[in-house]
Design an enzyme around this catalytic site. Structure first.
Site, PDB file in Angstrom:
ATOM      1  CE  LYS A 476      -3.603   2.154   2.872  1.00  0.00           C
ATOM      2  NZ  LYS A 476      -4.458   1.916   4.058  1.00  0.00           N
ATOM      3  CB  CYS A 526      -3.194   4.915  -0.184  1.00  0.00           C
ATOM      4  SG  CYS A 526      -4.040   5.542   1.284  1.00  0.00           S
ATOM      5  CG  ASP A 534      -3.777  10.652 -10.360  1.00  0.00           C
ATOM      6  OD1 ASP A 534      -2.997   9.923 -10.977  1.00  0.00           O
ATOM      7  OD2 ASP A 534      -3.473  11.198  -9.276  1.00  0.00           O
ATOM      8  CD  GLU A 614     -21.764  -7.953  13.774  1.00  0.00           C
ATOM      9  OE1 GLU A 614     -22.185  -6.805  13.584  1.00  0.00           O
ATOM     10  OE2 GLU A 614     -20.955  -8.227  14.689  1.00  0.00           O
TER      11      GLU A 614
HETATM   12  C1  DGJ Z   1      -3.869   7.209   5.492  1.00  0.00           C
HETATM   13  C2  DGJ Z   1      -4.531   6.038   4.821  1.00  0.00           C
HETATM   14  O1  DGJ Z   1      -5.523   6.454   3.965  1.00  0.00           O
HETATM   15  C3  DGJ Z   1      -5.038   5.090   5.889  1.00  0.00           C
HETATM   16  O2  DGJ Z   1      -5.738   4.041   5.295  1.00  0.00           O
HETATM   17  C4  DGJ Z   1      -3.888   4.596   6.694  1.00  0.00           C
HETATM   18  O3  DGJ Z   1      -3.030   3.825   5.899  1.00  0.00           O
HETATM   19  C5  DGJ Z   1      -3.149   5.763   7.298  1.00  0.00           C
HETATM   20  N1  DGJ Z   1      -2.776   6.729   6.322  1.00  0.00           N
HETATM   21  C6  DGJ Z   1      -1.914   5.295   8.022  1.00  0.00           C
HETATM   22  O4  DGJ Z   1      -1.150   6.324   8.475  1.00  0.00           O
END
Ligand code: DGJ
Length: 730
Positions: A476, A526, A534, A614
């Site tokens: 990520k 992210c 984008d 759940e």
């Molecule tokens: C921002 C991200 O959008 C979150 O999902 C998470 O990863 C935090 N940063 C972690 O600092």
């Protein structure tokens, strides 16, 4: 279809399946824009008749023709300083201090396949699926040449544009603005749609009539931003999902950008899109060339749905790349909202064990696993495992997770540095900050100067070492602040204006190297959620975390706006706990599920805290998502309601063969004595019969599209909807 050129007339027509785009170099060599719309197969210059418009001047070579003015005619690439007083696409500064350009047609070339842009993300295609037209314009006085490139993907109704600016003169030229798109529409009554928002509320749809003068959506944040998305739509006033005309534009760039739409004195419209000029300058020495990023254009005469389908296809199939481009994505569990910074190996393993039992494919370890990182005040830049938290190291954790039958993914925020970090202490000069001034902090952190090759090398090695240290399947790639205080220790004073774009080139180079060297790793983009959502980032990361707002109700609006341009497979979306951490709202777990399924599905909570009912629901959801994934990601997507102003959020996926249909969404509020709502479906085969799964109900496609289907009686708020239909054989 394809590229049609009339050499004699210097006329160019780009013909796709359902659209035509026309230009012509006139008797003075001025390249005029004639048409973008349905195929007309007539040179549309007959519509361009102008009177003498007061105070709109005339080029010298037009002699006494006062009707001929650059200020009134539709231009393909407008330049400043020579009598067109509308928004210029390009601005330069010559060594003598003057800033005019007078671009006239020089030559053109048609090429097989789609052009590529060195160092920048762009649409790609097989040679037999695309063509390129290059038209060269020249400013004789300075020797500056502008190559306008057009990529045509006929089947997809896609036209891409990029511009190469070559200094073929003898003296340096400073580029002050170099837009990627200039689109003049001398006809029509247009409205402007753009996507605005803020952190945890990205891509809200705004549609406005055009005002005379200039309207703008832009980012100066160093990222494409939560606040405005680098995309826009011009639509006819009667445009709906299914009817009316619209032109969509999507910028393949992840940094600061500017879109300006001008409605001029004659009610003509000009749209200009490109790198934000207030954060841009480029020194072009003699013989050098500058390449702009790309813009993707599409036109639809069948409303917004068709426009979105074109964008979804081109982005999914011709922007996204790599192993996971079209493949099934792992259903993941992310620990962020479950633990934030407060975790150790045991806690992560507990989450993983529960997730494995319920059928989750991958555990993603979010922020906090490295350096001294117990809060957001420190540690960024020190990409070494924090063994106090992760006793036994990363390899041990990954091995244990693999024993559970799961893959492992990990979070990085490579572009950042904390002042309280070993990296900053040894390399303060790597941070973007201005000598003699206190830097602006964002989330307590500073930004690394990605334009520097030593910074890129350091980050490549850190990430590479972690990837080599354990079996890691996913990264990520986060980025949690806007950039300001632009200054690089590596650039001379006169070149500082180049830093924002050089930063982007550095980021793209690093991503290119990592994604090439680690082709089996799934990269998810992210930026505090969807702050860099984008097409540029999608070239490297086939999915992007859509928003830090995981509340299912709010997400329906965020994902509604996102869906106008970006494909469903690009949307990172998770089920989180209730009350929701961002809004405090309580929504049923099934409503959270259908919303999260409109993307690359996952979970972000401590599954161990769920009730046994759940947990049962989670197991079912994962099975259902896997059953529907090909339809959701590979099918055609329709927006069936507008959650911004209706009581429902409803959307539909239809398989390419039209034999399978899935309607998902929710009814926001239930009131007493409510009439059952019918919802009209889209994209079905009219004469075929469709059966509702699990029921005896059978309807023709025509009935479902014209009359619709009744939604179930709702109970409570945020009531989940799932209707699955299959075409009957024979
Ligand atoms: C921002 C991200 O959008 C979150 O999902 C998470 O990863 C935090 N940063 C972690 O600092």
């Amino acid at each position: 279809m394809g590229i049609y050129t009339d050499e004699q007339e210097r006329f160019f027509s780009l013909r796709t399946k359902n659209t035509e785009y026309q230009m012509q170099a006139d008797e003075y060599g001025v390249l005029k824009h004639l048409w973008y719309g349905r195929p007309v197969k007539t040179n549309m210059s007959y519509l361009l008749e102008y009177t003498d418009v007061g105070f709109s001047g005339n080029p010298y070579d037009a002699e006494d023709n006062r009707r001929y003015s650059l200020d009134t005619m539709p231009l393909e690439y407008a330049c400043g300083g020579t009598g067109d007083f509308r928004i210029p696409a390009i601005s330069v500064l010559h060594t003598d201090g003057s800033n005019s350009l007078d671009l006239r047609y020089k030559c053109h070339q048609v090429k097989k396949g789609k052009y590529a842009i060195p160092g920048l993300p762009a649409v790609y295609a097989n040679e037999d699926k695309a063509q390129t037209l290059e038209i060269t314009l020249c400013d004789c006085a300075s020797g500056v040449e502008v190559i306008l490139r057009y990529g045509i993907l006929e089947e997809l109704d896609i036209i891409t544009r990029n511009v190469a600016i070559c200094n073929n003169g003898n003296a340096e030229v400073i580029l002050k603005k170099a837009a990627s798109l200039c689109l003049d529409l001398p006809y029509g009554d247009w409205e402007w749609v753009h996507f605005h928002g803020r952190h945890t509320m990205e891509r809200m749809v705004q549609r406005n009539p055009l005002n005379y003068g200039i309207q703008e959506s832009a980012s100066t944040r160093g990222t494409s931003s939560h606040q405005q998305n680098p995309s826009f739509i011009l639509c006819s006033t009667d445009c709906t999902e299914k009817r009316g005309e619209c032109i969509g534009a999507c910028f393949v760039y992840s940094g600061s950008f500017q879109t300006q739409i001008e409605c001029d004195q004659l009610s003509q419209v000009r749209a200009v899109m490109g790198i934000h000029p207030s954060l841009f300058e480029w020194h072009l020495s003699a013989g050098e060339t500058f390449e702009t990023p790309e813009v993707i254009l599409t036109y639809s005469s069948n409303g917004f749905s068709k426009m979105s389908h074109n964008f979804h296809k081109v982005i999914r199939e011709h922007i996204c790349r790599g192993k996971y481009q079209l493949a099934q994505r792992p259903v993941l569990i992310n620990n962020w909202e479950a633990t934030y910074f407060d975790f150790d190996t045991d806690k992560i393993l507990d989450i993983a064990k529960e997730a494995a039992k319920l059928g989750v494919d991958m555990l993603v370890l979010d922020d906090g696993w490295f350096g001294k990182r117990d809060s957001d005040c420190s540690g960024l830049g020190d990409w070494f495992v924090n063994e106090e938290k992760l006793s036994g190291g990363l390899e041990n954790l990954v091995e244990q997770i693999k024993k559970l039958g799961m893959k492992f993914g990990i979070w990085f925020e490579p572009e950042m540095v904390s002042e309280d970090s070993m990296l900053y202490r040894s390399h303060p000069e790597w941070a973007i900050q201005i000598p003699g001034r206190k830097p602006t902090r964002g989330r307590y952190q500073l930004v690394l100067d990605l334009s520097r090759s030593d910074v890129q090398e350091y980050l490549y090695n850190c990430i590479s070492n972690i990837l080599k240290s354990a079996d890691i399947s996913y990264i990520k790639w986060d980025m949690n602040r806007s950039i300001c205080d632009w200054y690089s220790n590596n650039l001379s004073a006169e070149n500082q204006g180049e830093l924002p774009h050089r930063y982007m080139l550095g980021l793209y180079a690093l991503l290119e190297r990592l994604t090439t060297d680690y082709p089996n790793v799934l990269f998810e983009g992210c930026s505090g959620g969807g702050g860099r959502f984008d097409a540029g980032m999608l070239y490297y990361c086939p999915q992007i975390w859509c928003s830090d707002d995981t509340d299912a109700y709010e997400r329906t609006k965020i994902q509604y706006g996102t869906s106008f341009i970006y494909p469903i497979s690009a949307v990172g979306s998770h089920i989180s706990v209730t009350p929701n951490h961002q809004t405090g709202r309580i929504t049923p777990i099934e409503s959270r599920a259908v919303t999260a399924m409109a993307g690359s599905f996952g979970y972000e909570l401590d599954l161990g805290m769920l009730s046994s009912e759940e947990k049962q629901a989670v197991t079912e959801q994962i099975k259902r998502f896997k059953q529907f994934e090909a339809l959701i990601h590979g099918g055609t997507y329709y927006r069936l309601s507008n959650p911004m102003n209706e009581n429902t959020a409803l959307w539909e996926y239809v398989s390419e063969s039209m034999d399978e249909v899935l309607v998902h969404g929710m009814i926001f509020r239930t009131v007493p004595n409510m009439k059952r709502q019918r919802i009209r479906l889209s994209g079905l085969c009219p004469d075929c019969k469709y059966q509702v799964t699990g029921k005896d109900e059978v309807y023709t496609g025509m009935a479902l599209m014209q009359g619709g289907i009744l939604l179930p009686e709702s109970c409570g708020d945020y009531y989940p909807i799932e209707i699955h239909l299959k075409k009957q054989e024979g």
